[in-house]
Design an enzyme around this catalytic site. Structure first.
Site, PDB file in Angstrom:
ATOM      1  N   GLY A 190       0.830  -1.192   0.000  1.00  0.00           N
ATOM      2  CA  GLY A 190       0.000   0.000   0.000  1.00  0.00           C
ATOM      3  C   GLY A 190       0.870   1.250   0.000  1.00  0.00           C
ATOM      4  O   GLY A 190       0.368   2.359   0.054  1.00  0.00           O
ATOM      5  N   LYS A 234       6.735   2.970  -2.951  1.00  0.00           N
ATOM      6  CA  LYS A 234       7.156   1.728  -3.622  1.00  0.00           C
ATOM      7  C   LYS A 234       6.493   1.610  -4.985  1.00  0.00           C
ATOM      8  O   LYS A 234       7.115   1.192  -5.963  1.00  0.00           O
ATOM      9  CB  LYS A 234       6.791   0.506  -2.773  1.00  0.00           C
ATOM     10  CG  LYS A 234       7.735   0.287  -1.604  1.00  0.00           C
ATOM     11  CD  LYS A 234       7.416  -0.998  -0.860  1.00  0.00           C
ATOM     12  CE  LYS A 234       8.248  -1.098   0.412  1.00  0.00           C
ATOM     13  NZ  LYS A 234       7.814  -2.192   1.277  1.00  0.00           N
ATOM     14  N   GLU A 267      -1.180 -11.952   6.274  1.00  0.00           N
ATOM     15  CA  GLU A 267      -0.449 -12.046   7.531  1.00  0.00           C
ATOM     16  C   GLU A 267       0.963 -12.557   7.251  1.00  0.00           C
ATOM     17  O   GLU A 267       1.130 -13.610   6.599  1.00  0.00           O
ATOM     18  CB  GLU A 267      -1.185 -13.018   8.465  1.00  0.00           C
ATOM     19  CG  GLU A 267      -1.001 -12.637   9.917  1.00  0.00           C
ATOM     20  CD  GLU A 267      -1.565 -13.700  10.840  1.00  0.00           C
ATOM     21  OE1 GLU A 267      -0.958 -13.909  11.905  1.00  0.00           O
ATOM     22  OE2 GLU A 267      -2.574 -14.332  10.469  1.00  0.00           O
ATOM     23  N   ASP A 294       9.938  -7.860   0.659  1.00  0.00           N
ATOM     24  CA  ASP A 294      10.080  -7.882   2.109  1.00  0.00           C
ATOM     25  C   ASP A 294      11.517  -7.490   2.415  1.00  0.00           C
ATOM     26  O   ASP A 294      12.428  -7.806   1.634  1.00  0.00           O
ATOM     27  CB  ASP A 294       9.754  -9.261   2.683  1.00  0.00           C
ATOM     28  CG  ASP A 294       9.421  -9.171   4.164  1.00  0.00           C
ATOM     29  OD1 ASP A 294       8.683  -8.249   4.555  1.00  0.00           O
ATOM     30  OD2 ASP A 294       9.907 -10.007   4.948  1.00  0.00           O
ATOM     31  N   GLY A 350      13.364   4.282   8.998  1.00  0.00           N
ATOM     32  CA  GLY A 350      13.723   3.077   9.759  1.00  0.00           C
ATOM     33  C   GLY A 350      15.050   3.224  10.492  1.00  0.00           C
ATOM     34  O   GLY A 350      15.275   4.188  11.225  1.00  0.00           O
ATOM     35  N   ASP A 397      17.992   3.806   9.348  1.00  0.00           N
ATOM     36  CA  ASP A 397      19.031   4.532   8.606  1.00  0.00           C
ATOM     37  C   ASP A 397      19.934   5.426   9.467  1.00  0.00           C
ATOM     38  O   ASP A 397      21.141   5.453   9.242  1.00  0.00           O
ATOM     39  CB  ASP A 397      18.407   5.342   7.460  1.00  0.00           C
ATOM     40  CG  ASP A 397      18.035   4.458   6.276  1.00  0.00           C
ATOM     41  OD1 ASP A 397      18.660   3.384   6.132  1.00  0.00           O
ATOM     42  OD2 ASP A 397      17.143   4.828   5.504  1.00  0.00           O
ATOM     43  N   LYS A 438      21.391   6.552  -2.200  1.00  0.00           N
ATOM     44  CA  LYS A 438      20.924   5.398  -1.420  1.00  0.00           C
ATOM     45  C   LYS A 438      20.335   4.335  -2.356  1.00  0.00           C
ATOM     46  O   LYS A 438      20.628   3.155  -2.213  1.00  0.00           O
ATOM     47  CB  LYS A 438      19.892   5.829  -0.358  1.00  0.00           C
ATOM     48  CG  LYS A 438      19.512   4.653   0.551  1.00  0.00           C
ATOM     49  CD  LYS A 438      18.475   4.947   1.592  1.00  0.00           C
ATOM     50  CE  LYS A 438      18.006   3.614   2.205  1.00  0.00           C
ATOM     51  NZ  LYS A 438      16.799   3.731   3.008  1.00  0.00           N
ATOM     52  N   HIS A 458      20.161  -2.344  -0.635  1.00  0.00           N
ATOM     53  CA  HIS A 458      19.599  -3.681  -0.776  1.00  0.00           C
ATOM     54  C   HIS A 458      18.379  -3.653  -1.713  1.00  0.00           C
ATOM     55  O   HIS A 458      18.241  -4.473  -2.600  1.00  0.00           O
ATOM     56  CB  HIS A 458      19.210  -4.187   0.616  1.00  0.00           C
ATOM     57  CG  HIS A 458      18.372  -3.237   1.429  1.00  0.00           C
ATOM     58  ND1 HIS A 458      18.668  -1.906   1.539  1.00  0.00           N
ATOM     59  CD2 HIS A 458      17.214  -3.415   2.146  1.00  0.00           C
ATOM     60  CE1 HIS A 458      17.760  -1.303   2.289  1.00  0.00           C
ATOM     61  NE2 HIS A 458      16.857  -2.207   2.670  1.00  0.00           N
ATOM     62  N   ARG A 459      17.487  -2.661  -1.522  1.00  0.00           N
ATOM     63  CA  ARG A 459      16.255  -2.606  -2.326  1.00  0.00           C
ATOM     64  C   ARG A 459      16.577  -2.250  -3.773  1.00  0.00           C
ATOM     65  O   ARG A 459      16.036  -2.837  -4.700  1.00  0.00           O
ATOM     66  CB  ARG A 459      15.300  -1.576  -1.710  1.00  0.00           C
ATOM     67  CG  ARG A 459      13.876  -1.692  -2.210  1.00  0.00           C
ATOM     68  CD  ARG A 459      12.898  -0.858  -1.416  1.00  0.00           C
ATOM     69  NE  ARG A 459      12.864  -1.266  -0.020  1.00  0.00           N
ATOM     70  CZ  ARG A 459      13.501  -0.642   0.959  1.00  0.00           C
ATOM     71  NH1 ARG A 459      14.203   0.444   0.731  1.00  0.00           N
ATOM     72  NH2 ARG A 459      13.451  -1.098   2.191  1.00  0.00           N
TER      73      ARG A 459
HETATM   74  P1  IMP Z   1       9.027  -3.724   4.910  1.00  0.00           P
HETATM   75  O1  IMP Z   1       9.833  -4.566   3.982  1.00  0.00           O
HETATM   76  O2  IMP Z   1       8.434  -2.542   4.219  1.00  0.00           O
HETATM   77  O3  IMP Z   1       8.095  -4.539   5.749  1.00  0.00           O
HETATM   78  O4  IMP Z   1      10.080  -3.051   5.934  1.00  0.00           O
HETATM   79  C1  IMP Z   1      10.672  -3.751   6.944  1.00  0.00           C
HETATM   80  C2  IMP Z   1      11.396  -2.873   7.942  1.00  0.00           C
HETATM   81  O5  IMP Z   1      12.790  -3.032   7.766  1.00  0.00           O
HETATM   82  C3  IMP Z   1      11.152  -1.375   7.853  1.00  0.00           C
HETATM   83  O6  IMP Z   1      10.037  -0.982   8.605  1.00  0.00           O
HETATM   84  C4  IMP Z   1      12.420  -0.829   8.484  1.00  0.00           C
HETATM   85  O7  IMP Z   1      12.355  -0.887   9.876  1.00  0.00           O
HETATM   86  C5  IMP Z   1      13.465  -1.842   8.022  1.00  0.00           C
HETATM   87  N1  IMP Z   1      14.095  -1.404   6.751  1.00  0.00           N
HETATM   88  C6  IMP Z   1      14.007  -2.017   5.549  1.00  0.00           C
HETATM   89  N2  IMP Z   1      14.700  -1.337   4.614  1.00  0.00           N
HETATM   90  C7  IMP Z   1      15.202  -0.261   5.249  1.00  0.00           C
HETATM   91  C8  IMP Z   1      15.994   0.848   4.801  1.00  0.00           C
HETATM   92  O8  IMP Z   1      16.349   1.000   3.621  1.00  0.00           O
HETATM   93  N3  IMP Z   1      16.312   1.744   5.744  1.00  0.00           N
HETATM   94  C9  IMP Z   1      15.924   1.645   7.043  1.00  0.00           C
HETATM   95  N4  IMP Z   1      15.177   0.655   7.509  1.00  0.00           N
HETATM   96  C10 IMP Z   1      14.825  -0.305   6.617  1.00  0.00           C
END
Ligand code: IMP
Length: 202
Positions: free
Chosen positions: A12, A16, A43, A72, A158, A160, A180, A185-186
């Site tokens: 959502g 992204k 879930e 994820d 998060g 960072d 960044k 990773h993303r």
């Molecule tokens: P989700 O994949 O959106 O469920 O994110 C998982 C959680 O991992 C986030 O809420 C952050 O706490 C942490 N996280 C994932 N990627 C990052 C990032 O690039 N920077 C900081 N925190 C991250």
């Protein structure tokens, strides 16, 4: 003739969706948020990133009948045996947010020497052609860093402000967003997914 290939994104998060649309629309895909179809949140019962990404993609594909992409991600801290991992967003329990998660992380690492505070972000992106797809495309990225106790920087989100990059002499919250994305990773997982979808479409 409309030959666009529709894809549903199991998230959502408008950020992204925008990021994925920018990369995948030039390949002929038309992206839709799962909220457009009232898909209920899945879930996240997996204990690995890949399981949770598959759960989310399968849920979106099952409710829409469309191919689906899900991601994820999280952070693994060596001194905590890989925690918080898949629980990164909910590390500090019910009502967790970035501030409470970071406070808990710093508490747990306060007595760990700096050189033993190695950590990495991980991201998994999954593409499923349909809910019963037995061989989803799975793309992964990882980004090495170290946890510092004092936060630095205002960008990102998060963990960072506590994720120190020896290579750059700053935290990931001190990088500009384009830098960044180039390193993260993303970003790595996204670029791999684009390449693999491109190959598939060729
Ligand atoms: P989700 O994949 O959106 O469920 O994110 C998982 C959680 O991992 C986030 O809420 C952050 O706490 C942490 N996280 C994932 N990627 C990052 C990032 O690039 N920077 C900081 N925190 C991250």
């Amino acid at each position: 003739m409309d030959d666009k290939r529709k894809l549903v994104i199991a998230s959502g998060n408008p950020g992204k969706l925008r990021e994925l649309s920018a990369l995948l629309e030039p390949l002929g895909y038309e992206l839709h948020a799962q909220s457009e179809f009232d898909v209920p949140e899945a879930e996240e019962t997996g204990t690995t990133f890949v399981e949770n990404a598959i759960i989310k993609a399968r849920n979106a594909a099952a409710h829409t009948g469309l191919p689906a992409i899900a991601d994820d991600s999280g952070i693994e801290v060596d001194a905590l045996d890989g925690a918080p991992g898949v629980y990164s967003a909910r590390f500090s329990g019910p009502g967790a947010d970035d501030a409470s998660n970071n406070t808990l992380l710093v508490e747990k690492l306060r007595d760990v020497p700096e050189q033993q505070r190695g950590a990495r972000y991980r991201a998994v992106l999954v593409y499923m052609r349909h809910a019963a797809d037995p061989s989803p495309i799975i793309c992964e990225g990882s980004w090495e860093g170290r946890i510092i106790l004092e936060p630095r920087g205002d960008n990102g989100f998060g963990y960072d402000p506590h994720f120190w990059l020896d290579s750059h002499g700053c935290t990931s919250a001190e990088l500009d967003p384009a830098e960044k994305n180039r390193l993260s990773h993303r970003g790595q997982a996204l670029r791999e997914l684009v390449q693999r979808l491109q190959r598939k479409a060729a």
